[in-house]
Design a protein around this motif. Structure first.
Motif, PDB file in Angstrom:
ATOM      1  N   VAL A   7      -4.708  -1.068   4.318  1.00 15.08           N
ATOM      2  CA  VAL A   7      -5.252  -2.345   3.835  1.00 15.08           C
ATOM      3  C   VAL A   7      -5.214  -2.378   2.304  1.00 15.08           C
ATOM      4  O   VAL A   7      -6.019  -1.699   1.656  1.00 15.08           O
ATOM      5  N   PRO A   8      -4.282  -3.136   1.715  1.00  8.95           N
ATOM      6  CA  PRO A   8      -4.299  -3.302   0.265  1.00  8.95           C
ATOM      7  C   PRO A   8      -5.532  -4.131  -0.130  1.00  8.95           C
ATOM      8  O   PRO A   8      -5.698  -5.260   0.339  1.00  8.95           O
ATOM      9  N   ALA A   9      -6.395  -3.546  -0.965  1.00  8.32           N
ATOM     10  CA  ALA A   9      -7.637  -4.227  -1.346  1.00  8.32           C
ATOM     11  C   ALA A   9      -7.926  -3.980  -2.827  1.00  8.32           C
ATOM     12  O   ALA A   9      -9.075  -4.037  -3.249  1.00  8.32           O
ATOM     13  N   ALA A  10      -6.872  -3.690  -3.600  1.00 11.09           N
ATOM     14  CA  ALA A  10      -7.087  -3.314  -5.007  1.00 11.09           C
ATOM     15  C   ALA A  10      -6.992  -4.506  -5.956  1.00 11.09           C
ATOM     16  O   ALA A  10      -6.988  -4.333  -7.167  1.00 11.09           O
ATOM     17  N   GLY A  11      -6.925  -5.724  -5.396  1.00  8.16           N
ATOM     18  CA  GLY A  11      -6.782  -6.904  -6.261  1.00  8.16           C
ATOM     19  C   GLY A  11      -8.114  -7.299  -6.887  1.00  8.16           C
ATOM     20  O   GLY A  11      -9.188  -6.980  -6.371  1.00  8.16           O
ATOM     21  N   LEU A  12      -8.014  -8.020  -8.016  1.00  3.25           N
ATOM     22  CA  LEU A  12      -9.217  -8.512  -8.689  1.00  3.25           C
ATOM     23  C   LEU A  12      -9.467  -9.955  -8.235  1.00  3.25           C
ATOM     24  O   LEU A  12      -8.611 -10.586  -7.643  1.00  3.25           O
ATOM     25  N   PRO A  21     -14.201  -6.886  -7.602  1.00  7.73           N
ATOM     26  CA  PRO A  21     -12.987  -6.800  -6.775  1.00  7.73           C
ATOM     27  C   PRO A  21     -13.038  -7.860  -5.667  1.00  7.73           C
ATOM     28  O   PRO A  21     -14.079  -8.011  -5.018  1.00  7.73           O
ATOM     29  N   LYS A  22     -11.928  -8.590  -5.490  1.00  4.43           N
ATOM     30  CA  LYS A  22     -11.924  -9.711  -4.540  1.00  4.43           C
ATOM     31  C   LYS A  22     -12.343  -9.263  -3.138  1.00  4.43           C
ATOM     32  O   LYS A  22     -13.029  -9.992  -2.418  1.00  4.43           O
ATOM     33  N   ALA A  23     -11.948  -8.042  -2.751  1.00  5.00           N
ATOM     34  CA  ALA A  23     -12.207  -7.587  -1.375  1.00  5.00           C
ATOM     35  C   ALA A  23     -13.700  -7.449  -1.079  1.00  5.00           C
ATOM     36  O   ALA A  23     -14.087  -7.383   0.089  1.00  5.00           O
ATOM     37  N   GLY A  78      -5.322   2.075  -6.038  1.00 12.72           N
ATOM     38  CA  GLY A  78      -4.088   1.294  -6.025  1.00 12.72           C
ATOM     39  C   GLY A  78      -3.437   1.273  -7.397  1.00 12.72           C
ATOM     40  O   GLY A  78      -3.840   2.012  -8.305  1.00 12.72           O
ATOM     41  N   GLY A  79      -2.430   0.414  -7.556  1.00 12.11           N
ATOM     42  CA  GLY A  79      -1.692   0.335  -8.813  1.00 12.11           C
ATOM     43  C   GLY A  79      -1.816  -1.042  -9.434  1.00 12.11           C
ATOM     44  O   GLY A  79      -2.631  -1.871  -9.004  1.00 12.11           O
ATOM     45  N   ALA A  80      -0.963  -1.301 -10.437  1.00 11.75           N
ATOM     46  CA  ALA A  80      -1.063  -2.538 -11.218  1.00 11.75           C
ATOM     47  C   ALA A  80      -0.759  -3.767 -10.363  1.00 11.75           C
ATOM     48  O   ALA A  80      -1.378  -4.811 -10.526  1.00 11.75           O
ATOM     49  N   ASP A  84       2.733  -1.599  -5.913  1.00  6.98           N
ATOM     50  CA  ASP A  84       2.361  -0.242  -6.352  1.00  6.98           C
ATOM     51  C   ASP A  84       1.219   0.294  -5.486  1.00  6.98           C
ATOM     52  O   ASP A  84       1.186   1.469  -5.120  1.00  6.98           O
ATOM     53  N   SER A  85       0.275  -0.586  -5.150  1.00  7.88           N
ATOM     54  CA  SER A  85      -0.849  -0.164  -4.311  1.00  7.88           C
ATOM     55  C   SER A  85      -0.355   0.239  -2.928  1.00  7.88           C
ATOM     56  O   SER A  85      -0.790   1.256  -2.371  1.00  7.88           O
ATOM     57  N   VAL A  86       0.549  -0.557  -2.361  1.00  2.46           N
ATOM     58  CA  VAL A  86       1.026  -0.245  -1.004  1.00  2.46           C
ATOM     59  C   VAL A  86       1.746   1.096  -0.995  1.00  2.46           C
ATOM     60  O   VAL A  86       1.517   1.917  -0.101  1.00  2.46           O
ATOM     61  N   LEU A 208      -5.588 -17.500   6.875  1.00  2.07           N
ATOM     62  CA  LEU A 208      -5.327 -17.867   5.477  1.00  2.07           C
ATOM     63  C   LEU A 208      -5.618 -16.706   4.540  1.00  2.07           C
ATOM     64  O   LEU A 208      -6.405 -15.819   4.873  1.00  2.07           O
ATOM     65  N   LYS A 209      -4.995 -16.765   3.362  1.00  2.15           N
ATOM     66  CA  LYS A 209      -5.270 -15.746   2.342  1.00  2.15           C
ATOM     67  C   LYS A 209      -6.292 -16.312   1.364  1.00  2.15           C
ATOM     68  O   LYS A 209      -6.078 -17.379   0.785  1.00  2.15           O
ATOM     69  N   VAL A 210      -7.384 -15.609   1.183  1.00  2.80           N
ATOM     70  CA  VAL A 210      -8.434 -16.067   0.274  1.00  2.80           C
ATOM     71  C   VAL A 210      -7.996 -15.763  -1.156  1.00  2.80           C
ATOM     72  O   VAL A 210      -7.953 -14.602  -1.565  1.00  2.80           O
TER      73      VAL A 210
HETATM   74  O1  C5P Z   1      -3.290 -11.132  -5.120  1.00  3.10           O
HETATM   75  P1  C5P Z   1      -3.102 -11.284  -3.650  1.00  3.10           P
HETATM   76  O2  C5P Z   1      -4.285 -11.926  -2.974  1.00  3.10           O
HETATM   77  O3  C5P Z   1      -1.794 -11.910  -3.265  1.00  3.10           O
HETATM   78  O4  C5P Z   1      -3.048  -9.804  -3.084  1.00  3.10           O
HETATM   79  C1  C5P Z   1      -2.822  -9.554  -1.708  1.00  3.10           C
HETATM   80  C2  C5P Z   1      -3.562  -8.278  -1.315  1.00  3.10           C
HETATM   81  O5  C5P Z   1      -3.074  -7.195  -2.100  1.00  3.10           O
HETATM   82  C3  C5P Z   1      -5.076  -8.378  -1.566  1.00  3.10           C
HETATM   83  O6  C5P Z   1      -5.766  -7.903  -0.418  1.00  3.10           O
HETATM   84  C4  C5P Z   1      -5.272  -7.514  -2.785  1.00  3.10           C
HETATM   85  O7  C5P Z   1      -6.538  -6.852  -2.820  1.00  3.10           O
HETATM   86  C5  C5P Z   1      -4.142  -6.488  -2.684  1.00  3.10           C
HETATM   87  N1  C5P Z   1      -3.702  -5.976  -4.013  1.00  3.10           N
HETATM   88  C6  C5P Z   1      -3.658  -4.596  -4.214  1.00  3.10           C
HETATM   89  N2  C5P Z   1      -3.271  -4.114  -5.457  1.00  3.10           N
HETATM   90  C7  C5P Z   1      -2.990  -4.954  -6.462  1.00  3.10           C
HETATM   91  C8  C5P Z   1      -3.016  -6.359  -6.265  1.00  3.10           C
HETATM   92  C9  C5P Z   1      -3.375  -6.841  -5.016  1.00  3.10           C
HETATM   93  O8  C5P Z   1      -3.941  -3.810  -3.295  1.00  3.10           O
HETATM   94  N3  C5P Z   1      -2.665  -4.447  -7.645  1.00  3.10           N
END
Ligand code: C5P
Length: 228
Positions: A7-12, A21-23, A78-80, A84-86, A208-210
């Motif tokens: 689960v990529p969750a590193a986004g802001l 963090p958005k997650a 995760g990464g930038a 990168d995070s995946v 949907l994507k939040v």
């Molecule tokens: O920014 P966006 O909503 O498109 O990102 C999709 C998913 O990737 C989100 O769940 C976000 O937390 C994750 N992400 C991440 N690393 C980042 C940017 C986004 O894991 N650097």
């Protein structure tokens, strides 16, 4: 076949107007990530789920989410960018993993049926993604925002997650992307670019994507309807 969840969750939360963090934004009494993880409770996945988090936030995520998750999670920095995070998450998966399901924390309303359908398609074809045929006509613009082209709508699908892959296939595609400088916003595109067929599985509008405050309002309403 052993399957794992990433689960990529590193986004802001910048576009959400939220400074954490958005997650971890609240979605009706629980952090969005916990709601997302709960959608996978019935799936045939071997723990731990790997969750990518912003640098320095593994302990905070653990405190906020672990007690609410249906299975143990491993929090990996995760990464930038998402790609990168995946890759960091893929490299942290247990060796015995055959199939990996990748699902964005930002899509908390995915249905268990869709998870199953994407996993089934990936077992058959090696790579699969949820995607939804578009209903709007899509305009391709030039750099000055003049209309450049109008692709045939009947062939266009909007990309969603979950996506699922044979682990060897998607790891090889990501490592090649890093070597050759490919940048994309989803993993199915990398698999395709590396030469693998990717099956599209019909997604759902509810998935949907939040991203914006409007998306968050909509997700909260849909979640309330589910609970009612
Ligand atoms: O920014 P966006 O909503 O498109 O990102 C999709 C998913 O990737 C989100 O769940 C976000 O937390 C994750 N992400 C991440 N690393 C980042 C940017 C986004 O894991 N650097």
């Amino acid at each position: 076949m052993k399957s794992a969840l990433l689960v990529p969750a590193a986004g802001l939360g910048l576009r959400l107007g939220w400074d954490g963090p958005k997650a971890l934004v609240d979605l009706g009494g629980a952090p969005m990530l916990a709601v997302t993880l709960s959608r996978f409770a019935a799936a045939d996945l071997t723990p731990p789920a790997v969750v990518t988090v912003p640098p320095g936030q593994a302990a905070g995520f653990d405190r906020a989410v672990s007690a609410l998750s249906p299975f143990p999670c491993a929090f990996v920095e995760g990464g930038a960018e998402r790609q990168d995070s995946v890759l960091a998450g893929l490299e942290a998966l247990p060796d015995f993993t055959d199939l990996v399901v990748i699902h964005d924390a930002a899509r908390p309303l995915v249905s268990p049926e869709m998870v199953q359908a994407v996993m089934d398609a990936a077992r058959e074809h090696g790579a699969a993604t949820a995607a939804l045929p578009v209903t709007d006509t899509i305009l391709q613009a030039d750099a000055e925002a003049f209309l450049a082209d109008t692709p045939d709508r009947s062939l266009l699908w909007a990309c969603q997650t979950p996506q699922a892959f044979r682990l060897d296939l998607i790891l090889e595609a990501h490592r090649r992307a890093r070597r050759e400088g490919w940048r994309t916003t989803d993993d199915a595109t990398l698999a395709r670019r590396a030469g693998h067929p990717v099956k599209l599985v019909r997604g759902a509008q509810e998935n949907l994507k939040v991203t914006t405050p409007f998306d968050l309002r909509l997700a909260l309403r849909l979640r309330r309807e589910e609970k009612a």
